[in-house]
Design a protein around this motif. Structure first.
Motif, PDB file in Angstrom:
ATOM      1  N   LEU A 135       0.826  -1.201   0.000  1.00 34.99           N
ATOM      2  CA  LEU A 135       0.000   0.000   0.000  1.00 34.99           C
ATOM      3  C   LEU A 135       0.867   1.260   0.000  1.00 34.99           C
ATOM      4  CD1 LEU A 135      -2.831   1.289   0.241  1.00 34.99           C
ATOM      5  CD2 LEU A 135      -2.572   1.098   2.718  1.00 34.99           C
ATOM      6  N   ALA A 136       1.873   1.289   0.849  1.00 35.76           N
ATOM      7  CA  ALA A 136       2.761   2.451   0.919  1.00 35.76           C
ATOM      8  C   ALA A 136       3.502   2.648  -0.403  1.00 35.76           C
ATOM      9  CB  ALA A 136       3.749   2.295   2.066  1.00 35.76           C
ATOM     10  N   ALA A 137       3.965   1.563  -1.006  1.00 34.47           N
ATOM     11  CA  ALA A 137       4.679   1.671  -2.279  1.00 34.47           C
ATOM     12  C   ALA A 137       3.763   2.176  -3.391  1.00 34.47           C
ATOM     13  CB  ALA A 137       5.273   0.314  -2.658  1.00 34.47           C
ATOM     14  N   GLY A 138       2.531   1.700  -3.409  1.00 38.48           N
ATOM     15  CA  GLY A 138       1.578   2.164  -4.416  1.00 38.48           C
ATOM     16  C   GLY A 138       1.259   3.640  -4.271  1.00 38.48           C
ATOM     17  N   VAL A 139       1.026   4.077  -3.048  1.00 37.57           N
ATOM     18  CA  VAL A 139       0.733   5.493  -2.804  1.00 37.57           C
ATOM     19  C   VAL A 139       1.963   6.349  -3.112  1.00 37.57           C
ATOM     20  CG1 VAL A 139       0.145   7.188  -1.016  1.00 37.57           C
ATOM     21  CG2 VAL A 139      -1.096   5.037  -1.154  1.00 37.57           C
ATOM     22  N   ALA A 140       3.148   5.845  -2.778  1.00 32.48           N
ATOM     23  CA  ALA A 140       4.377   6.592  -3.074  1.00 32.48           C
ATOM     24  C   ALA A 140       4.547   6.760  -4.581  1.00 32.48           C
ATOM     25  CB  ALA A 140       5.587   5.879  -2.480  1.00 32.48           C
ATOM     26  N   ALA A 178      -4.603   2.614  12.575  1.00 32.16           N
ATOM     27  CA  ALA A 178      -3.276   3.228  12.668  1.00 32.16           C
ATOM     28  C   ALA A 178      -2.317   2.591  11.663  1.00 32.16           C
ATOM     29  CB  ALA A 178      -2.726   3.106  14.084  1.00 32.16           C
ATOM     30  N   CYS A 179      -2.419   1.286  11.489  1.00 30.30           N
ATOM     31  CA  CYS A 179      -1.576   0.589  10.503  1.00 30.30           C
ATOM     32  C   CYS A 179      -1.783   1.166   9.113  1.00 30.30           C
ATOM     33  CB  CYS A 179      -1.912  -0.901  10.457  1.00 30.30           C
ATOM     34  SG  CYS A 179      -1.446  -1.845  11.878  1.00 30.30           S
ATOM     35  N   ALA A 208       0.639   3.601   6.812  1.00 24.26           N
ATOM     36  CA  ALA A 208       1.115   3.171   5.493  1.00 24.26           C
ATOM     37  C   ALA A 208       0.755   4.189   4.411  1.00 24.26           C
ATOM     38  CB  ALA A 208       0.534   1.805   5.151  1.00 24.26           C
ATOM     39  N   LEU A 209      -0.473   4.701   4.462  1.00 23.92           N
ATOM     40  CA  LEU A 209      -0.888   5.702   3.475  1.00 23.92           C
ATOM     41  C   LEU A 209      -0.052   6.977   3.584  1.00 23.92           C
ATOM     42  CD1 LEU A 209      -4.759   5.297   3.697  1.00 23.92           C
ATOM     43  CD2 LEU A 209      -3.332   4.781   1.716  1.00 23.92           C
ATOM     44  N   GLY A 217       7.617   9.564  10.959  1.00 24.76           N
ATOM     45  CA  GLY A 217       6.515   9.554  11.914  1.00 24.76           C
ATOM     46  C   GLY A 217       5.386   8.631  11.464  1.00 24.76           C
ATOM     47  N   ALA A 218       5.117   8.614  10.165  1.00 31.69           N
ATOM     48  CA  ALA A 218       4.085   7.723   9.628  1.00 31.69           C
ATOM     49  C   ALA A 218       4.503   6.263   9.774  1.00 31.69           C
ATOM     50  CB  ALA A 218       3.826   8.059   8.163  1.00 31.69           C
ATOM     51  N   LEU A 219       5.774   5.983   9.569  1.00 34.61           N
ATOM     52  CA  LEU A 219       6.284   4.621   9.757  1.00 34.61           C
ATOM     53  C   LEU A 219       6.120   4.198  11.219  1.00 34.61           C
ATOM     54  CD1 LEU A 219       7.747   2.136   8.631  1.00 34.61           C
ATOM     55  CD2 LEU A 219       9.906   3.289   9.174  1.00 34.61           C
TER      56      LEU A 219
END
Length: 163
Positions: free
Chosen positions: A12-17, A85-86, A90-91, A125-127
């Motif tokens: 999810l994080a990679a896609g949003v990035a 929160a997870c 990630a987003l 902070g998001a991580l």
């Protein structure tokens, strides 16, 4: 409720990035100023992570017998808050990582260096928020009852007169 997989959060994080990098990079290439990251963002991420951790710690203490009572509804809400929160972490990680990637190629503009650093710190902070969410989900996991082993079911006929 299934436990959140870290691989899902990473994807999810990679896609949003990637999406953020494409959009913000295109806008920056056309002369638009990239968004600034307020300092307050990191403080809010850390405070939310701390609140989730404290609530999860209370559930953990109850499950270990060190806390006399805990409302089951509160425990369920804590588990859902941890899951939220997870995904939120990630987003946000993807959003800020995409911003960093978008301005890294254009560091000749003086303000872009500051934007990259601010977005990088917000991404950290998001991580933290995502990791705390995963940890608290683990705190809220109820162990299986003792003696609840998988016993093969037998075909039991309730009527003894039948065969």
């Amino acid at each position: 409720m299934q436990r959140t997989r870290w691989q899902t959060l990473l994807l999810l994080a990679a896609g949003v990035a990637a999406g953020t990098w494409a959009v913000v990079g295109t806008l920056v290439g056309r002369g638009t100023t990239p968004p600034t990251v307020p300092v307050l963002v990191v403080a809010v991420e850390v405070v939310i992570a701390a609140v989730v951790f404290v609530l999860g710690w209370a559930v953990r203490q109850f499950l270990r017998g060190k806390r006399p009572s805990l409302d089951p509804l509160r425990a369920a809400r804590t588990a859902m808050l941890a899951k939220a929160a997870c995904y939120t972490g990630a987003l946000l990680l993807g959003w800020y990582a995409g911003q960093v990637l978008a301005v890294l190629g254009r560091l000749e503009i003086p303000a872009n260096g500051q934007r990259a650093v601010a977005a990088g710190i917000a991404g950290a902070g998001a991580l933290l928020l995502a990791v705390v969410g995963l940890v608290v989900e683990g705190f809220c996991r109820i162990p299986p009852p003792e003696g609840d082993a998988k016993v093969p079911q037998q075909d039991v006929n309730p009527d003894p007169s039948v065969g």
